[in-house]
Write a protein that holds these residues in place. Structure first.
Motif, short mmCIF file in Angstrom:
data_model
loop_
_atom_site.label_atom_id
_atom_site.label_comp_id
_atom_site.label_asym_id
_atom_site.label_seq_id
_atom_site.Cartn_x
_atom_site.Cartn_y
_atom_site.Cartn_z
N ARG A 247 -0.05 -18.54 2.60
CA ARG A 247 -0.87 -17.36 2.48
C ARG A 247 -1.57 -16.88 3.82
O ARG A 247 -1.94 -15.80 3.98
CB ARG A 247 -1.97 -17.83 1.66
CG ARG A 247 -3.01 -16.76 0.79
CD ARG A 247 -3.56 -17.16 -0.39
NE ARG A 247 -3.87 -15.95 -1.35
CZ ARG A 247 -5.20 -15.60 -1.16
NH1 ARG A 247 -6.14 -15.98 -0.44
NH2 ARG A 247 -5.34 -14.56 -2.05
N LEU A 250 0.83 -14.10 4.15
CA LEU A 250 0.63 -13.03 3.01
C LEU A 250 -0.76 -13.24 2.54
O LEU A 250 -0.93 -13.59 1.25
CB LEU A 250 1.79 -13.49 1.96
CG LEU A 250 3.21 -13.32 2.48
CD1 LEU A 250 3.93 -13.84 1.45
CD2 LEU A 250 3.42 -11.89 2.51
N MET A 253 -1.65 -11.91 -1.13
CA MET A 253 -0.67 -12.46 -2.24
C MET A 253 -1.56 -13.32 -3.22
O MET A 253 -1.67 -14.41 -2.44
CB MET A 253 0.65 -12.60 -1.69
CG MET A 253 1.72 -13.06 -3.00
SD MET A 253 3.13 -13.66 -2.62
CE MET A 253 4.01 -11.95 -2.14
N ARG A 327 4.88 -15.21 10.04
CA ARG A 327 5.12 -14.06 9.52
C ARG A 327 6.54 -13.28 9.56
O ARG A 327 6.57 -12.63 8.46
CB ARG A 327 3.62 -13.07 10.02
CG ARG A 327 2.58 -13.51 9.74
CD ARG A 327 1.49 -12.76 10.49
NE ARG A 327 0.01 -13.07 10.41
CZ ARG A 327 -0.91 -12.92 11.17
NH1 ARG A 327 -0.78 -12.25 12.24
NH2 ARG A 327 -2.32 -13.32 10.63
N ARG A 331 8.41 -12.22 6.18
CA ARG A 331 8.79 -10.72 6.10
C ARG A 331 10.03 -10.36 5.51
O ARG A 331 10.23 -9.57 4.67
CB ARG A 331 8.28 -9.89 7.39
CG ARG A 331 8.38 -8.37 7.11
CD ARG A 331 8.15 -8.00 8.69
NE ARG A 331 7.78 -6.29 8.31
CZ ARG A 331 6.71 -5.74 8.40
NH1 ARG A 331 5.56 -6.19 8.60
NH2 ARG A 331 6.76 -4.48 8.19
N ASP A 338 7.17 -5.12 -1.77
CA ASP A 338 5.68 -6.21 -1.46
C ASP A 338 5.32 -6.37 -0.03
O ASP A 338 4.19 -6.94 0.11
CB ASP A 338 6.03 -7.62 -1.99
CG ASP A 338 6.12 -7.56 -3.49
OD1 ASP A 338 5.65 -6.59 -4.12
OD2 ASP A 338 6.68 -8.52 -4.06
N PHE A 342 1.38 -6.68 0.41
CA PHE A 342 0.76 -8.00 0.37
C PHE A 342 0.85 -8.53 1.93
O PHE A 342 0.30 -9.47 2.48
CB PHE A 342 1.53 -9.08 -0.12
CG PHE A 342 1.35 -8.81 -1.68
CD1 PHE A 342 0.09 -9.07 -2.41
CD2 PHE A 342 2.53 -8.49 -2.54
CE1 PHE A 342 -0.01 -8.73 -3.62
CE2 PHE A 342 2.29 -8.46 -4.01
CZ PHE A 342 1.21 -8.57 -4.47
N PHE A 343 1.54 -7.91 2.89
CA PHE A 343 1.95 -8.32 4.07
C PHE A 343 0.61 -8.15 5.19
O PHE A 343 -0.13 -7.11 4.94
CB PHE A 343 3.32 -7.71 4.89
CG PHE A 343 3.76 -8.76 5.89
CD1 PHE A 343 3.33 -8.47 7.31
CD2 PHE A 343 4.34 -9.89 5.74
CE1 PHE A 343 3.92 -9.25 8.54
CE2 PHE A 343 5.02 -10.74 6.61
CZ PHE A 343 4.69 -10.41 8.09
#
Length: 345
Positions: A247, A250, A253, A327, A331, A338, A342-343
């Motif tokens: 998380r 993200l 999300m 990340r 990705r 998404d 969410f990124f």
């Protein structure tokens, strides 16, 4: 019931450990000196093992069990309690005596009233424990998570800090007291069904030096520790630190930690879910949970997407390679639509 009576019952059950397992853990099977099953509630699987042979008491005694997925452990009285859904220990003892064909003890001549307490390990006890804890901000829980390179702590209301949480090494040993991270386990409606405890060193630098620093209580199967509210997309993994690490890359999300591979494979899906990201651990148990979840999701029309770490899990990746590398790895694994949703910006 006196403590020595409970110990004697546990020893008697241990002498018939395989017969006890056949009765109360019928979804398992024998392999060598152990009985293998999914968990103490008699779920199918292989993460929990019961010793069928050994001394009558102490370490390695017959009837002692450990769940490798959750680090829970206990004896055959715990198996009877959990598999039969019993609450009062008197009922557990009566069931054990019935199995062993032992007479029930004479009742106390003078009934003694006691204050009502929540049964050990019950959902009610889990709710009380969580209610007694405090938010994690500026506590050793926050220190512990930051030591694990986890700094994105938004929507972590499911985590709390308990400064003096009892840790019982064995059923009859005196308890130790350690600070602990308390996590609320909830169902799809947000009702707390259990709790997960991680005992910590007082400075938060690591887990406490105890045999099983992580233990869960209450009803766990199908439920989890939730971060954010899932609608059409959800990411689910095993451990709390693993999910919080994912998380970090993200942050928008919704995610949940199921607390073990066996429980991850059995999570309940929200009715609105359309895409499930499976945050897997790179080990045989993680692979099994991944395969089972993919099959279950596809059976109900949910798209399943696997997120795979470079090392053992995403917390190892975060600690070893840093947030930017994490990340970048995430990705390229998530569905293109998404990324913007969410990124992290």
């Amino acid at each position: 019931m006196a403590r020595h009576d409970a110990a004697e019952l546990a020893i008697c059950l241990g002498r018939q450990a395989e017969a006890v397992c056949k009765r109360y853990l019928s979804n398992g099977h024998r392999e060598g000196r152990y009985w293998l099953v999914g968990d103490v509630q008699n779920s199918p699987g292989r993460s929990m093992f019961v010793r069928l042979t050994g001394p009558e008491s102490g370490k390695g005694a017959a009837g002692k069990w450990t769940d490798a997925a959750t680090a829970e452990h206990g004896d055959l009285l715990d198996v009877i309690r959990e598999s039969c859904g019993l609450i009062d220990f008197k009922d557990v003892a009566d069931e054990a005596r019935s199995f062993l064909s032992l007479p029930r003890p004479e009742p106390d001549p003078v009934p003694r009233s006691r204050p009502r307490t929540a049964p050990t390990g019950s959902p009610e006890a889990a709710r009380r424990l969580f209610a007694m804890a405090q938010p994690i901000g500026r506590t050793v829980v926050e220190t512990h998570l930051r030591k694990r390179a986890i700094t994105a702590l938004q929507e972590t209301g499911a985590l709390r800090f308990h400064p003096r949480c009892y840790y019982w090494p064995e059923r009859h040993d005196p308890p130790e007291i350690w600070p602990a991270m308390i996590a609320a386990v909830t169902d799809l409606d947000g009702v707390q069904t259990g709790a997960h405890r991680t005992w910590l060193l007082p400075d938060g630098s690591d887990k406490a030096p105890v045999e099983t620093p992580r233990r869960a209580m209450g009803n766990l199967l199908g439920h989890g520790v939730r971060f954010g509210v899932a609608q059409d997309v959800l990411a689910a993994g095993e451990g709390i630190e693993t999910v919080l690490s994912t998380r970090s890359g993200l942050p928008h999300m919704p995610m949940m930690a199921a607390l073990s591979a066996a429980h991850l494979a059995a999570i309940q899906f929200p009715a609105t879910l359309r895409r499930l990201y499976i945050v897997r651990d790179s080990d045989p148990a993680g692979n099994g949970a991944r395969d089972r979840l993919i099959e279950r999701a596809r059976d109900v029309g949910i798209e399943a997407v696997v997120l795979s770490p470079v090392l053992g899990d995403f917390n190892e990746d975060l600690c070893q390679f840093g947030i930017d590398a994490l990340r970048a790895a995430l990705r390229v694994q998530i569905v293109p639509e998404d990324v913007s949703r969410f990124f992290a910006a």
